[in-house]
Write an enzyme that holds these catalytic residues in place. Structure first.
Site, short mmCIF file in Angstrom:
data_model
loop_
_atom_site.label_atom_id
_atom_site.label_comp_id
_atom_site.label_asym_id
_atom_site.label_seq_id
_atom_site.Cartn_x
_atom_site.Cartn_y
_atom_site.Cartn_z
N GLY A 215 42.24 41.99 40.62
CA GLY A 215 41.87 40.59 40.84
C GLY A 215 42.56 40.01 42.06
O GLY A 215 43.68 40.38 42.39
N ARG B 121 38.22 47.37 41.24
CA ARG B 121 38.98 47.78 40.06
C ARG B 121 38.83 49.26 39.70
O ARG B 121 39.11 49.66 38.58
CB ARG B 121 38.56 46.92 38.86
N ASP C 209 48.50 47.80 36.08
CA ASP C 209 47.69 49.01 35.97
C ASP C 209 47.59 49.73 37.32
O ASP C 209 47.70 50.95 37.40
CB ASP C 209 46.28 48.68 35.47
N LYS D 168 51.35 42.39 42.59
CA LYS D 168 50.35 41.33 42.72
C LYS D 168 49.75 40.98 41.37
O LYS D 168 49.46 41.87 40.60
CB LYS D 168 49.23 41.83 43.64
N THR D 169 49.60 39.77 41.04
CA THR D 169 48.70 39.27 40.00
C THR D 169 49.02 37.80 39.71
O THR D 169 50.20 37.44 39.56
CB THR D 169 48.72 40.05 38.65
P1 FBP Z 1 44.77 41.29 37.99
O1 FBP Z 1 45.71 41.54 36.86
O2 FBP Z 1 44.00 42.47 38.41
O3 FBP Z 1 45.49 40.64 39.13
O4 FBP Z 1 43.67 40.22 37.53
C1 FBP Z 1 43.98 39.01 37.02
C2 FBP Z 1 42.78 38.25 36.52
O5 FBP Z 1 42.56 37.13 37.34
C3 FBP Z 1 42.94 37.84 35.07
O6 FBP Z 1 43.64 36.62 34.97
C4 FBP Z 1 41.52 37.79 34.59
O7 FBP Z 1 41.43 38.02 33.20
C5 FBP Z 1 40.87 38.89 35.34
O8 FBP Z 1 41.59 39.03 36.55
C6 FBP Z 1 39.42 38.64 35.61
O9 FBP Z 1 38.96 39.65 36.45
P2 FBP Z 1 37.44 39.81 36.89
O10 FBP Z 1 37.11 38.62 37.73
O11 FBP Z 1 37.43 41.09 37.65
O12 FBP Z 1 36.65 39.86 35.64
#
Ligand code: FBP
Length: 548
Positions: free
Chosen positions: A78, A142, A173, A199-200
């Site tokens: 994300g 992803r 991950d 990152k997140t």
């Molecule tokens: P990451 O852990 O990969 O940084 O993603 C965070 C996030 O924004 C979560 O808060 C959310 O549940 C998810 O990504 C949504 O991802 P997508 O838009 O790919 O469905």
């Protein structure tokens, strides 16, 4: 590219670096490390990258000379504000080591490495993206890097481009995968280093050595701005309860940070729900009681913050999801042939009695979501579950029955919101702009020192930037064994909200007052220019954790 006035002014911002990264850098090795749990199992799986020492960068007295080398970079998962600054810090860092170093970006996440989809990131391109939000410089994805075939495909292109180090910017991950890749290339003596960056927006990739993941600061500030605006509207019209779901796939850090910033009437913290073994009905009763108590005072309005991951933390739901995950992983083929209209009954017939009862009691939409495809890491896509509507509908039903019993005397009208995408690509706050640039720069120093299997780390970030401590943390140090797709796997341990931690305690001490007394705070938009107390404040979470 047409640019806004702010974008033009912001492009000139020079992110701050820790003192130790400003001149010639030397790496000082600390003590050997161990994984947070399951040491024997992790050591066996990572014989080449386990137990490495912590690294701290210090200013060196002598200038070292470096041969030119090439580096690859991947944005994974994300979006989070500041990703472009990690890349610009990395770019500036390697160019400082040798101006002939080259940086290649793999397009649309780890898939770009496997599919050999890349571009060279030249100075002109990098300059366009300094201090901007988003991951659009190379895009993100992803794809999970986990098979030998993928590692070998990746190696082909890394060899072809003469890349000696790959930087993977991702969450828990993706950094787990970075570590597996580092181990694979080390075992095969490929001569490719792999470095991770934390990152997140979710804020759940943190530990003793990684004090926050980048993007959390900016995203929470954006959400707090809009929640503040809603609260002001709510306190002006005095006729709606606003149910606001906030991103954070698992941990409730975002909801907690926003609660500390805006002082809502209610904020649910998933980790507490789990610890207290609360049912869905317990949560609904808690909210309805506050709605009724405020109504008794003539206040038929309020705000409720709901973390996105809540469903998975309700113990009965967690048991159900765990069984569903294992069942769907083992029977994916058979399940794909079941007609949509029969899927619910099919699942009920296959689950244990307790879980089948819980599944059968769920509203259709929620039940369906739980049985849909997992993301590539095996996670339920909780952002698609409309918990805010589920809760407000259940609260409305409860209040209607209380009304008949004379226990509720007010009115209840709800509005629903989900904030996630609004904040993930915002222009990074000064904090994230500086932090990310420093992380990227520290990654270049880890590469220069020949390190692999490390995550770039920058600490002491509640102090002014020149006092920040930069270094590297072995990724294996953060790992434990967890069940994924029905199998035990090595993964970075997720940092959930600690109920004995300072941020939660500060919230818990105030929440009963905030429930009844309307004491909203309106943080307003992120400020990029102006007095430091307005522009440079880290999150309340970090401030409280550091004051501990
Ligand atoms: P990451 O852990 O990969 O940084 O993603 C965070 C996030 O924004 C979560 O808060 C959310 O549940 C998810 O990504 C949504 O991802 P997508 O838009 O790919 O469905």
């Amino acid at each position: 590219m047409t640019k806004s006035a702010l974008q033009i002014a912001r492009a000139a911002y020079q992110p701050k670096l820790p003192q130790a990264l400003r001149g010639t850098v030397k790496a000082v090795m600390g003590a050997p490390t161990q994984s947070v749990a399951d040491q024997d199992a992790i050591q066996k799986l990572f014989p080449n990258t386990y137990g490495m020492p912590l690294i701290k960068f210090e200013t060196a007295s002598e200038n070292a000379r470096y041969q030119s080398f090439n580096v690859g970079v991947i944005l994974s998962g994300g979006q989070a504000p500041g990703g472009h600054n990690v890349i610009s810090g990395l770019f500036d860092g390697i160019k400082k080591l040798n101006k002939d170093c080259k940086l290649y970006g793999f397009i649309l996440g780890p898939g770009g490495l496997v599919d050999h989809n890349y571009m060279e990131l030249t100075a002109d391109i990098v300059d366009e993206y300094r201090n901007t939000g988003g991951f659009d410089i190379i895009g993100s994805g992803r794809t999970k890097l986990e098979t030998v075939d993928q590692f070998e495909k990746g190696y082909e292109i890394l060899k072809e481009l003469g890349i000696k180090a790959l930087v993977i910017i991702g969450g828990d991950d993706s950094n787990t995968n970075a570590c597996v890749l580092a181990e694979y290339y080390a075992a095969k003596k490929c001569g490719v280093q792999v470095i991770g960056c934390p990152k997140t927006i979710d804020g759940d990739l943190k530990n003793e050595m990684i004090e926050t993941s980048f993007g959390f600061d900016t995203a929470c500030k954006v959400y707090s701005e809009v929640i503040g605006n809603i609260q002001r509207d709510c306190n002006s019209a005095r006729k709606y309860w606003h149910f606001i779901k906030l991103m954070g796939r698992s941990a409730s850090h975002i909801a907690l940070e926003c609660a500390l910033q805006v002082q809502p009437n209610i904020c649910i913290i998933s980790e507490e729900v789990e610890a207290k073994d609360m049912s869905l009905d317990d949560i609904v009763t808690y909210i309805a009681q506050i709605v009724a108590a405020r109504a008794a005072q003539g206040n038929n309005f309020g705000t409720v913050l709901i973390p996105e991951g809540l469903i998975e933390f309700i113990p009965a739901m967690k048991r159900l999801i765990a069984e569903l995950n294992d069942f769907l992983a083992a029977n994916a083929e058979e399940f794909s042939h079941i007609k949509k209209s029969h899927q619910r009954d099919y699942i009920i017939s296959k689950l244990s009695k307790e879980n089948a009862t819980v599944y059968a009691s769920l509203p259709e939409g929620v039940a369906r979501q739980l049985s849909l495809d997992r993301d590539p890491h095996g996670n339920v896509q909780v952002s698609l579950i409309e918990t805010e509507k589920l809760l407000s509908e259940m609260v409305a039903t409860k209040l209607a029955s209380w009304k008949e019993e004379g226990k509720f005397v007010g009115k209840f009208a709800a509005q629903h919101h989900f904030f996630g995408y609004e904040g993930r690509c915002a222009a990074p706050s000064n904090y994230d702009a500086d932090y990310c640039y420093s992380l990227g720069y520290a990654a270049s120093a880890l590469i220069a020192n020949g390190k692999t299997g490390y995550m770039s780390s920058v600490r002491n970030t509640t102090a002014p930037a020149d006092q920040w401590i930069a270094g590297g943390v072995p990724i294996t140090m953060m790992m434990n064994m967890e069940r994924r797709h029905g199998e035990m796997k090595p993964v970075i341990q997720k940092a959930l909200v600690k109920l004995d931690g300072a941020p939660f305690k500060a919230f818990a001490a105030k929440r009963d007052t905030w429930a009844m007394v309307t004491d909203y705070v309106y943080p307003g938009p992120i400020q990029y220019f102006g007095p430091t107390e307005v522009c440079d404040q880290p999150t309340k979470t970090l401030q409280l954790e550091h004051a501990q």
